[in-house]
Structures are given as structure tokens and as C-alpha cells.
Design a protein around this motif. Structure first.
Motif, mmCIF file in Angstrom:
data_model
loop_
_atom_site.group_PDB
_atom_site.id
_atom_site.type_symbol
_atom_site.label_atom_id
_atom_site.label_comp_id
_atom_site.label_asym_id
_atom_site.label_seq_id
_atom_site.Cartn_x
_atom_site.Cartn_y
_atom_site.Cartn_z
ATOM 1 N N HIS A 11 0.830 -1.215 0.000
ATOM 2 C CA HIS A 11 0.000 0.000 0.000
ATOM 3 C C HIS A 11 0.860 1.259 0.000
ATOM 4 C CE1 HIS A 11 -4.093 -1.404 0.130
ATOM 5 N NE2 HIS A 11 -3.839 -2.228 1.133
ATOM 6 N N ALA A 12 1.935 1.255 0.782
ATOM 7 C CA ALA A 12 2.794 2.441 0.851
ATOM 8 C C ALA A 12 3.386 2.760 -0.515
ATOM 9 C CB ALA A 12 3.907 2.220 1.879
ATOM 10 N N LEU A 13 3.837 1.730 -1.225
ATOM 11 C CA LEU A 13 4.453 1.960 -2.532
ATOM 12 C C LEU A 13 3.402 2.346 -3.569
ATOM 13 C CD1 LEU A 13 7.343 1.961 -3.515
ATOM 14 C CD2 LEU A 13 7.025 -0.358 -4.351
ATOM 15 N N GLY A 48 1.546 5.818 -7.321
ATOM 16 C CA GLY A 48 0.356 5.839 -8.160
ATOM 17 C C GLY A 48 0.267 4.642 -9.086
ATOM 18 N N LEU A 49 1.041 3.597 -8.777
ATOM 19 C CA LEU A 49 1.079 2.388 -9.601
ATOM 20 C C LEU A 49 0.703 1.163 -8.767
ATOM 21 C CD1 LEU A 49 4.520 3.089 -11.304
ATOM 22 C CD2 LEU A 49 2.287 3.162 -12.450
ATOM 23 N N PRO A 50 0.230 0.078 -9.412
ATOM 24 C CA PRO A 50 0.004 -1.155 -8.661
ATOM 25 C C PRO A 50 1.329 -1.667 -8.099
ATOM 26 C CG PRO A 50 -0.195 -1.548 -11.029
ATOM 27 C CD PRO A 50 -0.103 -0.072 -10.850
ATOM 28 N N ALA A 51 1.289 -2.174 -6.886
ATOM 29 C CA ALA A 51 2.519 -2.602 -6.213
ATOM 30 C C ALA A 51 2.356 -3.985 -5.610
ATOM 31 C CB ALA A 51 2.903 -1.604 -5.119
ATOM 32 N N VAL A 52 3.439 -4.739 -5.662
ATOM 33 C CA VAL A 52 3.499 -6.078 -5.091
ATOM 34 C C VAL A 52 4.547 -6.089 -3.987
ATOM 35 C CG1 VAL A 52 4.189 -8.474 -5.534
ATOM 36 C CG2 VAL A 52 2.736 -7.275 -7.177
ATOM 37 N N ALA A 53 4.214 -6.717 -2.856
ATOM 38 C CA ALA A 53 5.171 -6.863 -1.766
ATOM 39 C C ALA A 53 5.013 -8.242 -1.163
ATOM 40 C CB ALA A 53 4.947 -5.794 -0.697
ATOM 41 N N ASP A 54 6.074 -8.729 -0.538
ATOM 42 C CA ASP A 54 5.951 -9.998 0.158
ATOM 43 C C ASP A 54 6.638 -9.899 1.512
ATOM 44 O OD1 ASP A 54 8.615 -12.068 0.066
ATOM 45 O OD2 ASP A 54 8.710 -10.315 -1.223
ATOM 46 N N ASP A 55 6.240 -10.783 2.416
ATOM 47 C CA ASP A 55 6.927 -10.942 3.686
ATOM 48 C C ASP A 55 7.009 -12.429 3.950
ATOM 49 O OD1 ASP A 55 8.260 -9.883 5.935
ATOM 50 O OD2 ASP A 55 6.496 -10.200 7.183
ATOM 51 N N SER A 56 8.163 -12.883 4.394
ATOM 52 C CA SER A 56 8.345 -14.313 4.544
ATOM 53 C C SER A 56 9.256 -14.619 5.713
ATOM 54 C CB SER A 56 8.922 -14.921 3.251
ATOM 55 O OG SER A 56 10.144 -14.284 2.915
ATOM 56 N N GLY A 57 9.254 -15.880 6.115
ATOM 57 C CA GLY A 57 10.109 -16.289 7.221
ATOM 58 C C GLY A 57 9.977 -17.773 7.496
ATOM 59 N N LEU A 58 10.668 -18.190 8.531
ATOM 60 C CA LEU A 58 10.684 -19.595 8.942
ATOM 61 C C LEU A 58 9.777 -19.775 10.152
ATOM 62 C CD1 LEU A 58 12.055 -22.465 8.705
ATOM 63 C CD2 LEU A 58 13.639 -21.646 10.471
ATOM 64 N N CYS A 59 8.939 -20.802 10.107
ATOM 65 C CA CYS A 59 8.034 -21.117 11.216
ATOM 66 C C CYS A 59 8.352 -22.528 11.707
ATOM 67 C CB CYS A 59 6.584 -21.046 10.764
ATOM 68 S SG CYS A 59 6.117 -19.460 10.028
ATOM 69 N N VAL A 60 8.755 -22.639 12.981
ATOM 70 C CA VAL A 60 9.162 -23.913 13.569
ATOM 71 C C VAL A 60 8.042 -24.423 14.480
ATOM 72 C CG1 VAL A 60 10.903 -25.087 14.953
ATOM 73 C CG2 VAL A 60 11.569 -23.180 13.469
ATOM 74 N N ASP A 61 7.580 -25.648 14.223
ATOM 75 C CA ASP A 61 6.434 -26.178 14.960
ATOM 76 C C ASP A 61 6.654 -26.171 16.464
ATOM 77 O OD1 ASP A 61 5.635 -26.630 12.380
ATOM 78 O OD2 ASP A 61 5.100 -28.733 12.658
ATOM 79 N N LEU A 97 -0.845 -7.728 -3.395
ATOM 80 C CA LEU A 97 -0.985 -6.777 -4.502
ATOM 81 C C LEU A 97 -1.880 -5.651 -4.009
ATOM 82 C CD1 LEU A 97 -0.741 -5.916 -7.538
ATOM 83 C CD2 LEU A 97 -2.821 -7.247 -7.945
ATOM 84 N N ALA A 98 -1.419 -4.417 -4.118
ATOM 85 C CA ALA A 98 -2.214 -3.251 -3.718
ATOM 86 C C ALA A 98 -2.293 -2.274 -4.878
ATOM 87 C CB ALA A 98 -1.599 -2.566 -2.497
ATOM 88 N N LEU A 99 -3.472 -1.700 -5.080
ATOM 89 C CA LEU A 99 -3.680 -0.696 -6.117
ATOM 90 C C LEU A 99 -3.775 0.687 -5.474
ATOM 91 C CD1 LEU A 99 -6.345 -2.474 -8.381
ATOM 92 C CD2 LEU A 99 -3.871 -2.859 -8.199
ATOM 93 N N PRO A 100 -3.498 1.725 -6.248
ATOM 94 C CA PRO A 100 -3.550 3.083 -5.683
ATOM 95 C C PRO A 100 -4.910 3.440 -5.088
ATOM 96 C CG PRO A 100 -2.401 3.108 -7.783
ATOM 97 C CD PRO A 100 -2.976 1.732 -7.635
ATOM 98 N N ASP A 101 -5.998 2.779 -5.543
ATOM 99 C CA ASP A 101 -7.333 3.098 -5.015
ATOM 100 C C ASP A 101 -7.637 2.368 -3.704
ATOM 101 O OD1 ASP A 101 -7.851 0.474 -5.722
ATOM 102 O OD2 ASP A 101 -9.365 0.945 -7.237
ATOM 103 N N GLY A 102 -6.649 1.594 -3.198
ATOM 104 C CA GLY A 102 -6.853 0.896 -1.935
ATOM 105 C C GLY A 102 -7.229 -0.564 -2.071
ATOM 106 N N THR A 103 -7.543 -0.999 -3.287
ATOM 107 C CA THR A 103 -7.834 -2.417 -3.500
ATOM 108 C C THR A 103 -6.633 -3.260 -3.083
ATOM 109 O OG1 THR A 103 -9.292 -1.878 -5.354
ATOM 110 C CG2 THR A 103 -8.490 -4.146 -5.224
ATOM 111 N N GLU A 104 -6.894 -4.390 -2.434
ATOM 112 C CA GLU A 104 -5.797 -5.235 -1.976
ATOM 113 C C GLU A 104 -6.171 -6.703 -2.069
ATOM 114 O OE1 GLU A 104 -5.687 -3.758 2.117
ATOM 115 O OE2 GLU A 104 -6.444 -5.717 2.801
ATOM 116 N N ARG A 105 -5.157 -7.541 -2.275
ATOM 117 C CA ARG A 105 -5.317 -8.990 -2.244
ATOM 118 C C ARG A 105 -4.038 -9.592 -1.671
ATOM 119 N NH1 ARG A 105 -9.296 -10.685 -5.961
ATOM 120 N NH2 ARG A 105 -10.982 -9.168 -5.733
#
Length: 213
Positions: free
Chosen positions: A71-73, A78-91, A140-148
């Protein structure tokens, strides 16, 4: 001069999609996936906008952090933006290090310290209780606030000692299910084919098609 009345239309430049990372490897990886899918986008990393500051990852889930960055980008460019966050999860650690994977030992991005601390914490844990997975949320975030948001997981078990020189982070200790090698012993192509990030980016394809055409 009659033939001069109409001006030929110049071809439209490709639409731009911004990836909220300054890591060229991620840009290359997503570019390959988009190209395979035939999506007509010019992909650029955050380095193309050096005036935009990095976003603090203040969320308490991978999805929240990915959305914060996307969303920040999108708002800044003013363009569609893609971001990811990832990590390791130990049971056995109830999902930790999780969102704190990159700073588990206290200093952000100190892979060796993070890995050493994790292995020390799991020193007495038997093989049958060393299940873990890499997790990635891609937004994925769009400048109008749409997000998925979509997700990807790579299930595996943790080795007692690091093995392999490839990859980064916790790759030298996670052995994917069905594999005899760690992620750090796989070739880049082998890793991308099964990785949590590769899965999440591929899951974005139908979302990009739906929202951006």
C-alpha cells in the motif's frame, strides 16, 4: 497533403508494476514468473524510486507486513505494487521465529547469528520434532486501496547443522519434504520451483489478471 491529416498512434508503453523490495533477486524471480504467464508488465523494484523511504514492518503477521509495504508503494507511486513478507516457522517453537526471522538474534539481516541462535534453541530436540516450514505472504495493492493477499509454504524439517552454500537465511538447515538436500544445496532453479516465495508469486498471477487485466 491529404494523407497528413491523421497522426499515427504510437504504441502504448508497457504498464508498470512495482515490487516493494530493493533485492534484485526478488525482482528477477517475479519477472520470470510474470513473463512465463505472458503478463505484459514492466516490472521495477523500489530502487527505481530512491526518494521513497522503506516501510517499517510493524504488522504482527506476514500478510499485514506485506500489505503495509504494498500500500505504501502504491500510494507513493500511483502504480500497482506487489510486496511480500516471509520467514521460517518452527512447529516446536509455536511458529517462531515467524515474522521475526530476519532479526531473531537481535540484528536485522545477520543470517549467521540468527541461524546459530535457532540451532542452539533446538539443540536437544529430536528429529521427529523438528518440523518447520518457510512461509510467504504476497500482496498486490492498487492506488485506489484495493488489496489482495496470497500465500505459499515450503514444508520440511530442520537439520542439526547447516549444509550447503546456496540461498540465504535459514536455507542451510531446512530440508524440504521428499528431499535429501537442504534448500542451500538446491540449484536456484530447483529452489524456485518449490519455494514458498515462488508459490506465492505464482498464486498472484490470476489476481493480477483479475484486477489489472
Amino acid at each position: 497533403m491529404g494523407g497528413m491529416t491523421s497522426t499515427p498512434t504510437s504504441p502504448q508503453p508497457p504498464r508498470r508494476l512495482v515490487l516493494a523490495t530493493r533485492n534484485p533477486g526478488k525482482v528477477t524471480e517475479l519477472h520470470a514468473i510474470l513473463s512465463e504467464a505472458g503478463l505484459p508488465f514492466e516490472l521495477v523494484g523500489a530502487d527505481a524510486y530512491p526518494e521513497i523511504p522503506d516501510v517499517k514492518e510493524t504488522g504482527v503477521t506476514f500478510a499485514e507486513n506485506a500489505l503495509l509495504k504494498a500500500h505504501a508503494l502504491a500510494q507513493a507511486t500511483g502504480l500497482p505494487a506487489v510486496a511480500d513478507d516471509s520467514g521460517l516457522c518452527v512447529d516446536v517453537l509455536n511458529g517462531a521465529p515467524g515474522i521475526f526471522s530476519a532479526r531473531w538474534a537481535g540484528t536485522h539481516g545477520d543470517d549467521k547469528a540468527n541461524l546459530d541462535l535457532l540451532l542452539a534453541q533446538l539443540g536437544d530436540i529430536a528429529d521427529e520434532h523438528r518440523a518447520a516450514h518457510f512461509f510467504c505472504a504476497a500482496a498486490l495493492a492498487l492506488p485506489d486501496g484495493t488489496e489482495r493477499v496470497v500465500e505459499g509454504r515450503l514444508l520440511g524439517t530442520l537439520r542439526h547443522t547447516p549444509s550447503g552454500d546456496g540461498g540465504f537465511g535459514y536455507d542451510p538447515v531446512l530440508q524440504p519434504l521428499g528431499e535429501s538436500r537442504t534448500c542451500a544445496e538446491l540449484t536456484p532453479a530447483e529452489k524456485n520451483a518449490i519455494s514458498h516465495r515462488g508459490q506465492a508469486f505464482r498464486a498472484l498471477i490470476p489476481v493480477v489478471r483479475e484486477l489489472l487485466g
